[in-house]
Design an enzyme around this catalytic site. Structure first.
Site, PDB file in Angstrom:
ATOM      1  N   VAL A 158       4.071  -0.742   4.123  1.00 60.55           N
ATOM      2  CA  VAL A 158       2.524  -1.289   4.687  1.00 60.55           C
ATOM      3  C   VAL A 158       1.960  -1.859   3.425  1.00 60.55           C
ATOM      4  O   VAL A 158       1.788  -1.459   2.509  1.00 60.55           O
ATOM      5  CB  VAL A 158       1.645   0.217   4.777  1.00 60.55           C
ATOM      6  CG1 VAL A 158       0.367   0.037   5.164  1.00 60.55           C
ATOM      7  CG2 VAL A 158       2.655   1.277   5.782  1.00 60.55           C
TER       8      VAL A 158
ATOM      9  N   LEU B 116       0.807  -1.346  -0.096  1.00 58.29           N
ATOM     10  CA  LEU B 116      -0.089  -0.231   0.264  1.00 58.29           C
ATOM     11  C   LEU B 116       0.577   1.122  -0.055  1.00 58.29           C
ATOM     12  O   LEU B 116       0.492   2.177  -0.420  1.00 58.29           O
ATOM     13  CB  LEU B 116      -0.973   0.120   1.269  1.00 58.29           C
ATOM     14  CG  LEU B 116      -1.839  -1.150   1.400  1.00 58.29           C
ATOM     15  CD1 LEU B 116      -2.652  -1.069   2.578  1.00 58.29           C
ATOM     16  CD2 LEU B 116      -2.872  -1.260   0.127  1.00 58.29           C
ATOM     17  N   GLY B 117       2.120   1.052   0.508  1.00 64.60           N
ATOM     18  CA  GLY B 117       2.923   2.380   0.646  1.00 64.60           C
ATOM     19  C   GLY B 117       4.141   1.913   1.334  1.00 64.60           C
ATOM     20  O   GLY B 117       4.253   0.924   1.866  1.00 64.60           O
TER      21      GLY B 117
ATOM     22  N   ASP C  89       3.808  17.062  10.250  1.00 65.43           N
ATOM     23  CA  ASP C  89       4.093  16.331   8.995  1.00 65.43           C
ATOM     24  C   ASP C  89       3.060  16.163   8.251  1.00 65.43           C
ATOM     25  O   ASP C  89       2.776  15.207   7.481  1.00 65.43           O
ATOM     26  CB  ASP C  89       4.619  14.672   9.447  1.00 65.43           C
ATOM     27  CG  ASP C  89       5.504  14.011   8.314  1.00 65.43           C
ATOM     28  OD1 ASP C  89       5.944  15.041   7.419  1.00 65.43           O
ATOM     29  OD2 ASP C  89       5.367  12.990   8.382  1.00 65.43           O
TER      30      ASP C  89
ATOM     31  N   GLY D  76       8.076   3.915   3.103  1.00 64.60           N
ATOM     32  CA  GLY D  76       8.821   5.111   3.570  1.00 64.60           C
ATOM     33  C   GLY D  76      10.274   4.599   3.390  1.00 64.60           C
ATOM     34  O   GLY D  76      10.624   3.499   3.151  1.00 64.60           O
TER      35      GLY D  76
ATOM     36  N   LYS E 106       1.826  -2.495   8.879  1.00 65.05           N
ATOM     37  CA  LYS E 106       3.002  -1.656   8.948  1.00 65.05           C
ATOM     38  C   LYS E 106       4.208  -2.547   9.168  1.00 65.05           C
ATOM     39  O   LYS E 106       4.103  -2.817  10.455  1.00 65.05           O
ATOM     40  CB  LYS E 106       2.834  -0.276   9.652  1.00 65.05           C
ATOM     41  CG  LYS E 106       3.952   0.658   9.255  1.00 65.05           C
ATOM     42  CD  LYS E 106       3.782   1.828   9.712  1.00 65.05           C
ATOM     43  CE  LYS E 106       5.008   3.086   9.425  1.00 65.05           C
ATOM     44  NZ  LYS E 106       4.429   4.383   9.812  1.00 65.05           N
TER      45      LYS E 106
END
Length: 191
Positions: free
Chosen positions: A75, A67-68, A185, A70, A90
């Site tokens: 995730v 999903l994502g 953020d 960093g 995550k």
């Protein structure tokens, strides 16, 4: 077994957060003063879930699409095998957290998700760890982040959708700031 690493202590609390007094929890965890026990799981207060009171590990989930990602985490869409309940999992790489010196950020993220619940914030249901990674079992919200939505629409959304987004963010900020915290953020990737 004791450790001076605040990151490990935050993911291995001595008791379930729902049963702890909140008066000293955040201060002790963030100031590197909390104890650690061999257990590495925690249920988070909130609505009951299929994972409440369970011992989980990565094999408890069927891992789906990414999903994502960093700098130190990824995730995934994840399905709890025993119930088919959907979550966002995550996975925080401990070696990268150490390399980038981001332990404080991870501890604060978990504390915020545990203690500052709001309808406009993703919910944390459970946290656990193994030797290589920390795991946050989060609410799965289909549709993705605002960044993806803006990229798909050429950077534009309709007036009604914009009002909804701005209103949701404003209410979340009001909630967080009323409790004495500042969120620094804000960006489409985090919405």
């Amino acid at each position: 077994m004791a450790t001076s690493n605040p990151l490990l202590r935050a993911f291995a609390p001595a008791e379930v957060y729902a049963r702890r007094s909140l008066s000293n929890v955040q201060w002790h965890v963030l100031r590197d003063e909390a104890g650690v026990v061999p257990s590495s799981e925690v249920d988070v207060p909130g609505e009951p879930s299929a994972i409440s009171g369970r011992t989980l590990n990565p094999s408890s989930f069927e891992i789906g699409e990414l999903l994502g990602e960093g700098n130190y985490s990824m995730v995934y869409q994840a399905t709890l095998k025993s119930t088919q309940e959907q979550f966002a999992l995550k996975v925080v790489d401990k070696s990268k957290v150490k390399r980038y010196k981001k332990a404080d950020e991870v501890v604060v993220e978990k504390w915020v998700l545990t203690n500052l619940a709001h309808p406009s914030m993703i919910r944390l249901f459970h946290a656990f760890q193994d030797r290589m990674a920390l795991y946050l079992v989060l609410e799965y919200v289909p549709g993705g982040e605002l960044w993806s939505r803006l990229a798909a629409t050429g950077g534009r959304v309709g007036e009604e959708e914009a009002r909804f987004i701005v209103g949701s963010v404003a209410l979340m900020f009001e909630h967080v700031h009323a409790r004495g915290y500042i969120y620094r953020d804000l960006k489409p990737e985090n919405l």
